[in-house]
Design an enzyme around this catalytic site. Sequence first.
Site, PDB file in Angstrom:
ATOM      1  N   GLU A 151     -23.919  51.095  30.125  1.00 33.60           N
ATOM      2  CA  GLU A 151     -22.458  51.124  30.159  1.00 33.60           C
ATOM      3  C   GLU A 151     -21.823  49.821  29.658  1.00 33.60           C
ATOM      4  O   GLU A 151     -21.103  49.134  30.370  1.00 33.60           O
ATOM      5  CB  GLU A 151     -21.971  51.430  31.580  1.00 33.60           C
ATOM      6  CG  GLU A 151     -22.387  52.791  32.072  1.00 33.60           C
ATOM      7  CD  GLU A 151     -21.858  53.136  33.446  1.00 33.60           C
ATOM      8  OE1 GLU A 151     -21.779  54.332  33.781  1.00 33.60           O
ATOM      9  OE2 GLU A 151     -21.516  52.197  34.211  1.00 33.60           O
ATOM     10  N   GLU A 307     -25.870  60.488  32.813  1.00 32.76           N
ATOM     11  CA  GLU A 307     -25.595  60.393  34.243  1.00 32.76           C
ATOM     12  C   GLU A 307     -24.546  61.440  34.626  1.00 32.76           C
ATOM     13  O   GLU A 307     -23.576  61.658  33.905  1.00 32.76           O
ATOM     14  CB  GLU A 307     -25.051  59.013  34.632  1.00 32.76           C
ATOM     15  CG  GLU A 307     -26.019  57.871  34.524  1.00 32.76           C
ATOM     16  CD  GLU A 307     -25.412  56.555  34.995  1.00 32.76           C
ATOM     17  OE1 GLU A 307     -24.452  56.590  35.801  1.00 32.76           O
ATOM     18  OE2 GLU A 307     -25.880  55.491  34.560  1.00 32.76           O
TER      19      GLU A 307
END
Length: 668
Positions: A151, A307
């Site tokens: 991320e 995710e």
Amino acid sequence: MGVKFDRLCYGGDYNPDQWLECPEILEEDIRLMKKAHVNTVSLGIFAWAKLEPEEGVYDFEWMEKIINHLYENGIYVFLATPSGARPHWLADRYPEVLRVNEMRQKNIFGQRHNHCYTSPIYRQKVRQINMKLAERFGDHPGVLMWHISNEYGGECHCPLCQSAFRGWLKKKYNNDIKEVNRKWNTAFWSHDYQNFDQIESPTPLGETSIHGLVLDWKRFVSDQTIDFCKAEIQALRDAGNHKPVTTNLMYNFSTINYHEMAKVLDVVSWDNYPQWHKGPERLVAMDNGMQHDIMRTLKKEPFILMESCPGPTNWQSVSKLKRPGMLETASLQAVAHGSDSVMYFQIRKGRGGFEKFHGALIDHYGKEDERTYQECKEVGADLEQIDELKHANVKADVAVIYDWENRWAVEEAQGPRNKGMFYKETVEKHYYAFRKLGLNVDLPDMTQDLDGYKIVVAPMLYMFRAGFEEKVRKFVENGGTFIMTYWSGVVDENDLCVLGGTPGGLMDVMGLRSTEIDALYDGETNVVKAVVGDVSYQCERFCQLVDVKTAEPLFVYGEDFYAGTPAMTVNEFGKGKAYYICADAEQKFFDNVYEEIVTKAGVERPLKQPVPEGIEVCTRQSKDAEYVFIQNFNKVSTAFKPELDGAEVLFGEVTGEMKPFSTIILKR
């Protein structure tokens, strides 16, 4: 086609480094994962402190045992580089790696991504451990792909970044400070620069009023982050490993231009945490579907859902439980929109720290007679049942432009509204209207080609760049249907206002000139009325006024001093049509108008029959078959029986009504 694995990947983030002192738990994890049909895990994402506990001292033995044991049990690995969170010794010994915020305050050790992407020391240390990992595990048959960092995001304003920013500007503007002044219009407020050393990143302590500076800083931050990612990948390649790479992107994340980021990746992946049950699920599903489609459009290939959450998402304002069936439907929605995986954060809940209450396959309870585990097990079985559609792609006849740089410029423009330009929400209205018809939708930026689409929509495209005007002109001339809205074609790529009329370069294509735009106060509305027939819709926020040349008005305003003037027009240009929508109309307007435009443009819908509200339709296509996903996002059973037309039912049941949060997949 891009990366192809031999399965629909199923699993999630696995953090055995948090459980090394509990071998019995690690053994039980394998048993529970296998029973839940898990075949892939992401490993080592935040494991740097365990992999390199002291500078230059590496401990890979534990990871090798884990990878071997997983592989022996049929579970493969997306192996991460650990740069997302640096160990304490690194920040202590090399404080330059810590970030400086826009107020010029230096952070202390803590959190994730608290590091400078420019720092040579940080880049060196990341390169070293990445190469060590590649040398040790790159050829392991259990490693499918590299998961680069985690991320990426944030920005740093340290002296190293200031210097790098000036270097970036020198390259862009050919070392000509006068060109910078021209492109940034620094004559405003007498803010001319005499040399590059005077330039600082935007800060409330200094300069924020030069929009060219703000825009170029955002471009620099994006480019610098992507360059850091490239450097991480290069370390793996220099170590002799050429397995595919990805990094996990995020929902509605505006800091990094993901279209540029995607160019350095072999496959796109992203992290998906919708707030199910906060509002009507059909609306959450639409928003979620748009994000899936943005990710898919980056490469126009299947992506990886890296995710998602099998239970409550602990860091959201409310950690809401998923209703029974929601996990299955949300997981299959990702597959419907082009994902070749369903992956969770996380496999096992940690005992402490920020995400100890975040949903997981395996709860603190640790047994399989737990609701979330059983639902995850069911999803794993579902994916094995539909495994044949892996690699099937999504083909779209419709494109809605969604451009990162345009968004940056819109949100900094200082007009026509300084409180709420609603760029994302504007794009959503158009996207939703096509999705309600069951049409696949791409969301390209202005750099991508328009070839192959039948309908292209450009909502609030304030900035024109990358030769977009010429792409539109060619598209319409060759028979395409193009739709543009208010507040489009106003500035160039430097956020300098277009001279001579807007939309810049397309006035003849649209058959009109934009003259003024009325920004409405919150709660203030107007009305748009059809020229033919007794149909009207409410509008809010923006009312563009236009001077019609060759365009034909289809709707007019119903109120205010501009009542009776055009609110929507159509212009024939070449073999195609160009529509201009002047007002921010209610959703029903787009739903009805676009249904008619779709019919006129000859776009075929995957299901000919009407589809009830709350039921979403998507298609994926392989070389041999088309797969039609039909999903009910209503909390109640909904009467609907899809017409098979010779298709077979691959998944689910066709009975005449669809249960809440249920899925049918047809194959034809």
